[in-house]
Every structure is written in structure tokens, then in C-alpha cells.
Design a protein around this motif. Structure first.
Motif, short mmCIF file in Angstrom:
data_model
loop_
_atom_site.label_atom_id
_atom_site.label_comp_id
_atom_site.label_asym_id
_atom_site.label_seq_id
_atom_site.Cartn_x
_atom_site.Cartn_y
_atom_site.Cartn_z
N ALA A 34 6.09 -75.20 -3.45
CA ALA A 34 5.79 -73.70 -4.13
C ALA A 34 6.08 -72.41 -3.11
CB ALA A 34 4.23 -73.70 -4.22
N ALA A 35 5.93 -72.92 -1.72
CA ALA A 35 6.62 -71.91 -0.76
C ALA A 35 8.14 -71.75 -0.78
CB ALA A 35 6.17 -72.37 0.47
N ILE A 36 8.73 -72.74 -1.26
CA ILE A 36 10.32 -72.69 -1.32
C ILE A 36 10.52 -71.76 -2.76
CG2 ILE A 36 12.36 -73.98 -2.03
CD1 ILE A 36 11.30 -75.98 -0.15
N VAL A 40 12.73 -68.37 -3.03
CA VAL A 40 13.74 -68.30 -3.93
C VAL A 40 13.50 -66.89 -4.92
CG1 VAL A 40 15.07 -69.31 -5.98
CG2 VAL A 40 14.32 -70.55 -3.74
N ALA A 41 12.36 -66.98 -5.53
CA ALA A 41 11.84 -66.05 -6.58
C ALA A 41 12.03 -64.61 -6.07
CB ALA A 41 10.53 -66.34 -7.22
N ALA A 42 11.64 -64.50 -4.71
CA ALA A 42 11.59 -63.28 -4.16
C ALA A 42 12.76 -62.85 -3.36
CB ALA A 42 10.39 -63.11 -3.05
N GLY A 43 13.88 -63.51 -3.71
CA GLY A 43 15.11 -63.09 -3.06
C GLY A 43 15.60 -63.49 -1.74
N GLY A 44 14.61 -64.34 -1.05
CA GLY A 44 14.60 -64.79 0.25
C GLY A 44 15.76 -65.99 0.24
N ARG A 45 15.90 -66.49 1.57
CA ARG A 45 16.86 -67.43 2.03
C ARG A 45 16.29 -68.63 2.56
NH1 ARG A 45 20.15 -63.48 4.32
NH2 ARG A 45 18.51 -63.29 6.22
N LEU A 46 16.80 -69.82 2.53
CA LEU A 46 16.20 -70.95 2.89
C LEU A 46 16.89 -71.42 4.12
CD1 LEU A 46 15.52 -72.60 -0.65
CD2 LEU A 46 14.08 -71.25 0.60
N PHE A 47 16.18 -72.12 5.05
CA PHE A 47 16.86 -72.76 6.35
C PHE A 47 16.22 -74.28 6.55
CE2 PHE A 47 17.65 -68.25 6.53
CZ PHE A 47 18.95 -68.11 6.82
N ALA A 48 16.97 -75.02 7.24
CA ALA A 48 16.41 -76.06 7.72
C ALA A 48 17.01 -76.43 9.09
CB ALA A 48 16.80 -77.43 6.72
N ALA A 69 21.41 -74.87 -3.61
CA ALA A 69 22.55 -74.21 -3.20
C ALA A 69 22.12 -73.08 -2.17
CB ALA A 69 23.23 -73.03 -3.94
N LEU A 70 20.86 -72.65 -2.01
CA LEU A 70 20.26 -71.72 -1.24
C LEU A 70 19.92 -72.15 0.18
CD1 LEU A 70 18.29 -69.14 -3.56
CD2 LEU A 70 20.78 -69.53 -3.05
N MET A 71 19.76 -73.56 0.26
CA MET A 71 19.46 -74.08 1.59
C MET A 71 20.48 -74.31 2.75
SD MET A 71 16.89 -75.57 3.28
CE MET A 71 15.46 -76.09 2.29
N ASN A 72 20.18 -73.53 3.74
CA ASN A 72 21.16 -73.35 4.78
C ASN A 72 20.64 -74.26 6.17
OD1 ASN A 72 22.99 -71.00 3.64
ND2 ASN A 72 20.88 -70.33 3.45
N LEU A 73 21.52 -74.59 6.93
CA LEU A 73 21.52 -75.22 8.08
C LEU A 73 21.18 -74.28 9.04
CD1 LEU A 73 21.02 -78.34 9.75
CD2 LEU A 73 23.58 -77.88 10.18
N GLU A 212 10.44 -78.23 -9.51
CA GLU A 212 9.59 -78.16 -10.69
C GLU A 212 9.02 -76.87 -10.89
OE1 GLU A 212 6.00 -81.11 -12.24
OE2 GLU A 212 6.62 -81.19 -10.04
N GLU A 213 8.63 -76.00 -9.58
CA GLU A 213 7.84 -74.94 -9.48
C GLU A 213 8.58 -73.88 -10.27
OE1 GLU A 213 4.58 -72.46 -8.81
OE2 GLU A 213 4.46 -74.69 -8.93
N LEU A 214 9.77 -74.01 -9.89
CA LEU A 214 10.84 -72.77 -10.48
C LEU A 214 10.78 -72.93 -12.04
CD1 LEU A 214 13.65 -72.90 -7.70
CD2 LEU A 214 12.23 -70.93 -8.19
N VAL A 215 10.93 -73.98 -12.50
CA VAL A 215 11.25 -73.99 -13.90
C VAL A 215 9.76 -73.49 -14.54
CG1 VAL A 215 11.42 -75.85 -15.77
CG2 VAL A 215 12.89 -76.03 -13.75
N ALA A 216 8.71 -74.17 -13.97
CA ALA A 216 7.38 -73.37 -14.35
C ALA A 216 7.35 -72.01 -14.53
CB ALA A 216 6.24 -74.26 -13.64
N ARG A 217 7.96 -71.48 -13.53
CA ARG A 217 7.95 -69.85 -13.74
C ARG A 217 9.10 -69.22 -14.52
NH1 ARG A 217 7.04 -68.53 -7.21
NH2 ARG A 217 5.41 -69.99 -6.87
N GLY A 218 9.71 -70.24 -15.09
CA GLY A 218 11.08 -69.56 -15.78
C GLY A 218 12.29 -69.36 -15.15
N ILE A 219 12.45 -69.65 -14.10
CA ILE A 219 13.52 -69.63 -13.02
C ILE A 219 14.45 -70.69 -12.96
CG2 ILE A 219 14.32 -68.96 -10.86
CD1 ILE A 219 11.66 -67.36 -10.41
N GLU A 220 15.80 -70.70 -13.59
CA GLU A 220 16.68 -71.94 -13.25
C GLU A 220 16.94 -72.14 -11.81
OE1 GLU A 220 20.82 -73.64 -14.63
OE2 GLU A 220 20.37 -71.75 -15.39
N PRO A 221 16.54 -73.42 -11.23
CA PRO A 221 16.82 -73.52 -9.92
C PRO A 221 18.16 -73.37 -9.73
CG PRO A 221 15.25 -75.38 -10.79
CD PRO A 221 15.93 -74.45 -11.93
N PRO A 222 18.84 -72.92 -8.57
CA PRO A 222 20.09 -72.92 -8.26
C PRO A 222 20.72 -73.97 -7.51
CG PRO A 222 18.68 -71.53 -6.50
CD PRO A 222 17.88 -71.89 -7.73
#
Length: 251
Positions: A34-36, A40-48, A69-73, A212-222
Motif C-alpha cells: 500500500a505504501a508503494i 506511485v499514485a502521488a508521483g513519487g519515486r521508488l528505490f531499493a 518500472a519505477l523501482m530504482n537501485l 494489487e493495490e494500484l489496480v484497486a485504485r484504478g491505476i494501471e501498474p507501470p
């Protein structure tokens, strides 16, 4: 040739751990997903981020077929694996104070982004400081660690705290201290670590929960497709073009 008894025992141990994290960490996995999705929905970026062998699970969710696609190292030079020469330097760098601060200050992560930090022991200065500073910058921090290590070893960070003390969400890999599942007569040291199997599974479960959470919000996961299937290259080109300002492994 008969089947290997020890090989079978390793599979049994790994399956047992996977069943435990599936059943006992389901709430934390859902929260991380849900945090991810929030990010994504708020326009943020993901890092690991992970150092040493923990970097394997971080790399496993970056630029791969079926992955976001948004997950960055978030790379810390010298700590990504055994390609560092000497390999022991990577372990030494994990204990250096100030390194995480320098990397975050120079990198692209900013308030509103999300960072997954993987550290099996969670005791070294690098992951602890990374979590502290990332939260101070306004990032959401998800920690993937072994609570058994945290309870059974002493922190190497000046604060005396561990990774799990500085995360918004913690996923426990259930790996025992020593990260070796097997013992046998005639071998003095325990062997057959399962942390990579379990931690990578936790990461992929987290990504699935996010989709799953993105789809539930009507957002196609990138998501990215395999470049080795028909149309995959074109699909990925469209995704990367659309989200190019949030992808950092291309430039």
C-alpha cells in the motif's frame, strides 16, 4: 546416483521459511504494498538498497520483466557485491559512519519517495544511517531484515539502534542468526544460507501487493515486460517514456 539428502533438507528448510513469512508477515507485506502504491499514485519515486548479499534482493526488483518500472537501485559504491576487490572491502564499508548520508545527499531521492532497505542483520552503520537519514528527508522507509539478528546481536551504529528501529514498515525474513540452514556430521561450520531466497520472495510479494493495490485504485501498474517476448521491447519503451522522469537506471 541417489538423491542428495542434504539438498532435500535445504529445500524443506527454505519452503518452511517461505511458509512462515507468507503467514506471519502478510500484514506487513500488504502495508508495504500500500505504501508503494501511495508513492506511485502521488508521483513519487521508488528505490531499493542493500549491501553485500542483501543487494541481490534489491537488484532483483530493478529493471526486470514483471517488475515495476519505477523501482530504482540506490547504489553505494563498493558495497554492491563480491565484484568489489577485495571482497572484504564491501563488509568494511558497511561499518563506515557518514557514508549513507553522503550517498543520500548526492542522490536523486527526495521527500515523498519510498526506499526499501534490505539488511539481514540490520546492525551495521550503513543501513541504520540510511534509514535514519531517509526518514529525515521525508522518505517512507520499508525495512527487510531478520528480527532474530536484531534481538541476538549488538548494533554497530553509534545510536545503538538497528535498522528496524528507524523504519515505517518492517518485514521480518525469519532468518536465524548465522544464515545457514544445515549442519551435518563431518562439517564443522553450518552451511546452506536461505536469506536470498526468502528476502527475494518478500520483495516480489511486496511488489505483487503494490500492483494489487494500484489496480484497486484504478491505476494501471507501470510494469515491464520481458524483452525476449514479441512486443516486449515496444511495451517497455512506452512505459519508460511515460515515466522517464521517475526512472534513474537509464541515465
Amino acid at each position: 546416483m541417489s538423491d542428495s539428502k542434504l539438498a532435500g533438507q535445504f529445500f524443506d528448510a527454505a519452503i518452511g521459511l517461505l511458509e512462515r513469512v507468507r503467514d506471519e508477515e502478510s500484514g506487513a507485506i500488504a502495508a508495504a504494498g500500500a505504501a508503494i502504491a501511495d508513492t506511485v499514485a502521488a508521483g513519487g519515486r521508488l528505490f531499493a538498497f542493500g549491501a553485500g548479499h542483501s543487494s541481490l534482493a534489491a537488484q532483483d526488483v530493478v529493471y526486470r520483466a514483471g517488475g515495476l518500472a519505477l523501482m530504482n537501485l540506490l547504489a553505494v559504491p563498493g558495497t554492491l557485491g563480491v565484484d568489489v576487490m577485495p571482497a572484504t572491502l564491501g563488509s568494511a564499508l558497511e561499518r563506515v559512519d557518514g557514508l549513507a548520508s553522503a550517498v543520500l545527499d548526492a542522490g536523486p531521492a527526495r521527500a515523498g519517495d519510498l526506499l526499501v532497505i534490505i539488511s539481514l542483520s540490520g546492525r551495521n552503520a550503513l543501513p541504520v544511517e540510511m534509514a535514519q537519514n531517509a526518514r529525515a528527508l521525508g522518505l517512507t522507509v520499508v525495512g527487510v531484515t531478520s528480527v532474530a539478528y536484531t534481538k541476538g546481536t549488538r548494533s554497530r551504529h553509534a545510536s545503538g539502534g538497528s535498522l528496524r528501529d528507524h523504519c515505517d514498515i518492517v518485514l521480518d525474513s525469519k532468518i536465524a542468526i548465522g544464515d545457514a540452514e544445515l549442519r551435518t556430521e563431518g562439517v564443522d561450520a553450518p552451511f546452506a544460507p536461505a536469506s536470498t531466497v526468502v528476502t527475494s520472495a518478500l520483495m516480489q510479494a511486496m511488489m505483487a501487493a503494490a500492483a494489487e493495490e494500484l489496480v484497486a485504485r484504478g491505476i494501471e501498474p507501470p510494469l515491464l515486460r520481458s524483452g525476449n517476448v514479441d512486443g516486449g521491447h515496444e511495451w517497455n519503451g512506452r512505459v519508460m517514456s511515460e515515466y522517464g522522469d521517475r526512472i534513474f537506471y537509464r541515465h
